[in-house]
Design a protein around this motif. Structure first.
Motif, PDB file in Angstrom:
ATOM      1  N   TYR A 300       0.857  -1.133   0.043  1.00 45.71           N
ATOM      2  CA  TYR A 300      -0.073  -0.105  -0.041  1.00 45.71           C
ATOM      3  C   TYR A 300       0.950   1.104  -0.114  1.00 45.71           C
ATOM      4  O   TYR A 300       2.127   1.288   0.400  1.00 45.71           O
ATOM      5  N   ARG A 301       0.393   2.159  -0.392  1.00 48.38           N
ATOM      6  CA  ARG A 301       1.260   3.681  -0.488  1.00 48.38           C
ATOM      7  C   ARG A 301       1.976   3.944   0.653  1.00 48.38           C
ATOM      8  O   ARG A 301       2.951   4.437   0.383  1.00 48.38           O
ATOM      9  N   PRO A 302       1.403   4.138   1.757  1.00 49.08           N
ATOM     10  CA  PRO A 302       2.352   4.711   2.790  1.00 49.08           C
ATOM     11  C   PRO A 302       3.383   4.036   3.092  1.00 49.08           C
ATOM     12  O   PRO A 302       4.425   4.386   3.715  1.00 49.08           O
ATOM     13  N   ALA A 303       3.329   2.555   2.913  1.00 51.83           N
ATOM     14  CA  ALA A 303       4.617   1.645   3.225  1.00 51.83           C
ATOM     15  C   ALA A 303       5.710   2.168   2.325  1.00 51.83           C
ATOM     16  O   ALA A 303       6.811   2.060   2.681  1.00 51.83           O
ATOM     17  N   LEU A 304       5.532   2.704   0.937  1.00 50.00           N
ATOM     18  CA  LEU A 304       6.696   3.342   0.296  1.00 50.00           C
ATOM     19  C   LEU A 304       6.745   4.599   0.474  1.00 50.00           C
ATOM     20  O   LEU A 304       8.042   5.138   0.435  1.00 50.00           O
ATOM     21  N   ASP A 305       5.856   5.324   0.940  1.00 51.28           N
ATOM     22  CA  ASP A 305       5.816   6.851   1.254  1.00 51.28           C
ATOM     23  C   ASP A 305       6.692   7.036   2.492  1.00 51.28           C
ATOM     24  O   ASP A 305       7.865   7.919   2.472  1.00 51.28           O
ATOM     25  N   ILE A 306       6.740   6.339   3.408  1.00 52.94           N
ATOM     26  CA  ILE A 306       7.490   6.425   4.717  1.00 52.94           C
ATOM     27  C   ILE A 306       8.740   5.448   4.825  1.00 52.94           C
ATOM     28  O   ILE A 306       9.767   5.896   5.420  1.00 52.94           O
ATOM     29  N   ALA A 307       8.573   4.036   4.653  1.00 56.30           N
ATOM     30  CA  ALA A 307       9.851   3.224   4.354  1.00 56.30           C
ATOM     31  C   ALA A 307      10.512   3.742   2.810  1.00 56.30           C
ATOM     32  O   ALA A 307      10.491   2.827   2.306  1.00 56.30           O
ATOM     33  N   CYS A 308      11.128   4.755   3.009  1.00 59.09           N
ATOM     34  CA  CYS A 308      11.320   5.222   1.562  1.00 59.09           C
ATOM     35  C   CYS A 308      12.832   5.323   1.097  1.00 59.09           C
ATOM     36  O   CYS A 308      13.032   5.620  -0.026  1.00 59.09           O
ATOM     37  N   TYR A 309      13.459   4.928   2.051  1.00 59.23           N
ATOM     38  CA  TYR A 309      15.151   4.951   1.771  1.00 59.23           C
ATOM     39  C   TYR A 309      15.424   3.671   1.000  1.00 59.23           C
ATOM     40  O   TYR A 309      15.473   2.506   1.409  1.00 59.23           O
ATOM     41  N   HIS A 360       6.266  -1.625  -5.631  1.00 59.88           N
ATOM     42  CA  HIS A 360       5.250  -0.788  -6.238  1.00 59.88           C
ATOM     43  C   HIS A 360       3.955  -0.937  -5.490  1.00 59.88           C
ATOM     44  O   HIS A 360       3.685  -1.795  -4.555  1.00 59.88           O
ATOM     45  N   VAL A 361       2.974   0.153  -5.598  1.00 52.04           N
ATOM     46  CA  VAL A 361       1.997   0.237  -4.976  1.00 52.04           C
ATOM     47  C   VAL A 361       0.618  -0.714  -5.688  1.00 52.04           C
ATOM     48  O   VAL A 361       0.484  -0.536  -6.856  1.00 52.04           O
ATOM     49  N   ASP A 362       0.138  -1.666  -5.057  1.00 54.77           N
ATOM     50  CA  ASP A 362      -0.969  -2.442  -5.589  1.00 54.77           C
ATOM     51  C   ASP A 362      -2.409  -1.805  -4.836  1.00 54.77           C
ATOM     52  O   ASP A 362      -2.372  -1.294  -3.901  1.00 54.77           O
ATOM     53  N   ALA A 363      -3.281  -1.263  -6.167  1.00 50.59           N
ATOM     54  CA  ALA A 363      -4.254  -0.465  -5.869  1.00 50.59           C
ATOM     55  C   ALA A 363      -5.426  -1.200  -4.761  1.00 50.59           C
ATOM     56  O   ALA A 363      -5.821  -0.649  -4.114  1.00 50.59           O
ATOM     57  N   GLU A 364      -5.484  -2.667  -5.129  1.00 54.06           N
ATOM     58  CA  GLU A 364      -6.247  -3.407  -4.199  1.00 54.06           C
ATOM     59  C   GLU A 364      -5.783  -3.329  -2.603  1.00 54.06           C
ATOM     60  O   GLU A 364      -6.657  -3.026  -1.776  1.00 54.06           O
ATOM     61  N   LEU A 365      -4.466  -3.409  -2.615  1.00 52.81           N
ATOM     62  CA  LEU A 365      -3.979  -3.571  -0.899  1.00 52.81           C
ATOM     63  C   LEU A 365      -3.902  -2.124  -0.444  1.00 52.81           C
ATOM     64  O   LEU A 365      -4.112  -1.715   0.593  1.00 52.81           O
TER      65      LEU A 365
END
Length: 446
Positions: A300-309, A360-365
């Motif tokens: 999901y999106r916040p996982a990539l936005d926050i765990a971003c390094y 990558h972001v999965d839309a369903e997740l």
């Protein structure tokens, strides 16, 4: 009726509410997990610097620090709240996108020590803080989480409500506690999108601010009853104008504290489903790093936005690096404190595997967030095989909870190196017996 009034009324009803054994048991689990998070954070940045800056408030006051030193009330809340968030191993309430324990329990403990509360009253303060703050976090929703760090913002209400309960404030004064706390609430996500020491301070400041708001209300300071739901209130300023109408519907009946997530790994919780999936594939297929051609992580999106390094250079960056923790899990079989040693940060096998990880972001997740924190990991091996695993929940979530024994093991693993096994065992025994304790002496680890 304003949202503040709903909580004020609940505080009055809560005075006479008998907490059942299940709720008390979960409150004690939260206190165990808070201590498990506290000890490894005591010497993590910015704790040494913070103790030096607050030196004039140490050695006096009615509260106690883990090392036995006296401290002023608010200072103890600030230090303990910061420490409990510093190692990134504290609890969370998933639907509020929020780590409630760090600030709420730090404030409750400092207050209980200050006023000489017994163990049951301390636990009741913890429960009240969790129940009020998590509901505020749920209403603020995902829109709030775009920019704000809920542990700093929502955590202020957890600390305020817990402190108010322990001070015997209810009705209108309790409302004024929350109203003043609302004006103190802060904590920006941008503070940890670059390597910095600020993030743990959000929890510490929330604990301190909550205590101060309650102290002020006890002295007669009033606040705006419409501060949450007013035209220029918290909801509009820090979210997208959420609906506060249902904020108190289940208060006193559905206890959020019974549905906490306790971390089974160390680091950013948004990475944990991916870690769990990677470990499951490693176990099922006996995978070695050299066999892996490519790893694909969907989440999901916040996982990539926050765990971003993508290329972490420091311990803090590594804790917020999805490629690093997934590679660490596949190479070493776990992501615990030793994952972030200087040697591990430059481990050749881990670094080589990181270069072969895509996310990558999965839309369903993403659509299921925040109610579910899922990840799908697919591993392609050098011989062309593909193995995939969907992890719908994280180990430690309410759907896959840590058992009492696993929670005890977590505390022993993280506390024993700091205070010794005997004291850690005594601390555990004291927490499990809190509702019968006439004082909080059992929580003093030294």
């Amino acid at each position: 009726m304003h949202a503040i009034d709903v909580f004020a009324r609940h505080a009055t009803e809560f005075r006479d509410l008998r907490l059942n054994d299940e709720v008390l048991h979960h409150a004690k689990r939260a206190v165990i997990d808070w201590h498990a998070a506290l000890f490894p954070g005591l010497d993590s940045p910015p704790m040494p610097q913070l103790r030096r800056a607050l030196a004039e408030d140490l050695g006096r006051g009615g509260a106690r620090l883990p090392d036995g030193r006296a401290a002023t009330w608010r200072t103890a809340a600030l230090l303990n709240g910061t420490a409990a968030h510093a190692a990134e191993v504290d609890d969370s309430f998933r639907d509020a996108m929020y780590h409630p324990g760090a600030a709420t329990i730090a404030a409750a403990l400092a207050t209980a020590q200050q006023v000489g509360a017994n163990g049951l009253d301390f636990l009741r303060g913890v429960v009240l803080g969790y129940e009020v703050s998590t509901r505020i976090g749920v209403v603020l929703g995902r829109a709030h989480y775009r920019h704000w760090h809920n542990t700093g913002t929502v955590g202020t209400f957890g600390a305020a409500a817990a402190t108010a309960g322990l001070l015997g404030l209810h009705g209108a004064p309790f409302g004024h506690v929350l109203a003043t706390a609302a004006t103190f609430a802060a904590g920006l996500q941008q503070a940890f999108r670059m390597d910095s020491m600020s993030k743990p301070l959000h929890a510490g400041r929330a604990a301190e601010a909550g205590v101060l708001a309650a102290q002020l209300a006890a002295e007669g300071v009033t606040g705006s009853r419409d501060v949450l739901d007013g035209e220029a209130g918290l909801g509009r300023a820090m979210s997208d104008g959420p609906d506060w109408a249902v904020v108190g519907e289940t208060l006193g009946r559905d206890f959020h504290i019974t549905r906490l997530t306790f971390k089974n790994h160390i680091g950013c919780g948004h990475t944990f489903a991916a870690i769990d999936a990677a470990l499951e594939l490693r176990r099922r297929h006996g995978l070695e790093p050299a066999q892996i051609r490519r790893v694909r992580v969907a989440t999901y999106r916040p996982a990539l936005d926050i765990a971003c390094y993508a290329d972490p250079k420091t311990e803090n960056e590594a804790r917020f690096s999805l490629p690093f923790v997934v590679a660490t899990a596949l190479v070493h079989g776990s992501v615990r404190l030793d994952a972030y040693t200087p040697e591990r940060l430059v481990d050749g096998r881990t670094r080589a595997l990181m270069a072969r990880i895509e996310a990558h972001v999965d839309a369903e997740l993403d659509a299921a967030f925040p109610g579910r924190r899922a990840a799908r990991v697919e591993i392609e091996t050098e011989d062309g095989q593909r193995h995939a695993w969907l992890q719908p929940d994280r180990k430690g979530d309410p759907e896959l909870p840590l058992s009492d024994a696993e929670l005890e093991d977590k505390l022993m693993e993280l506390a024993a190196p700091v205070i010794g096994r005997d004291r850690a065992k005594a601390l555990l025994a004291g927490i499990w017996g809190l509702e019968r304790a006439s004082s909080l002496a059992a929580l003093q680890a030294v």
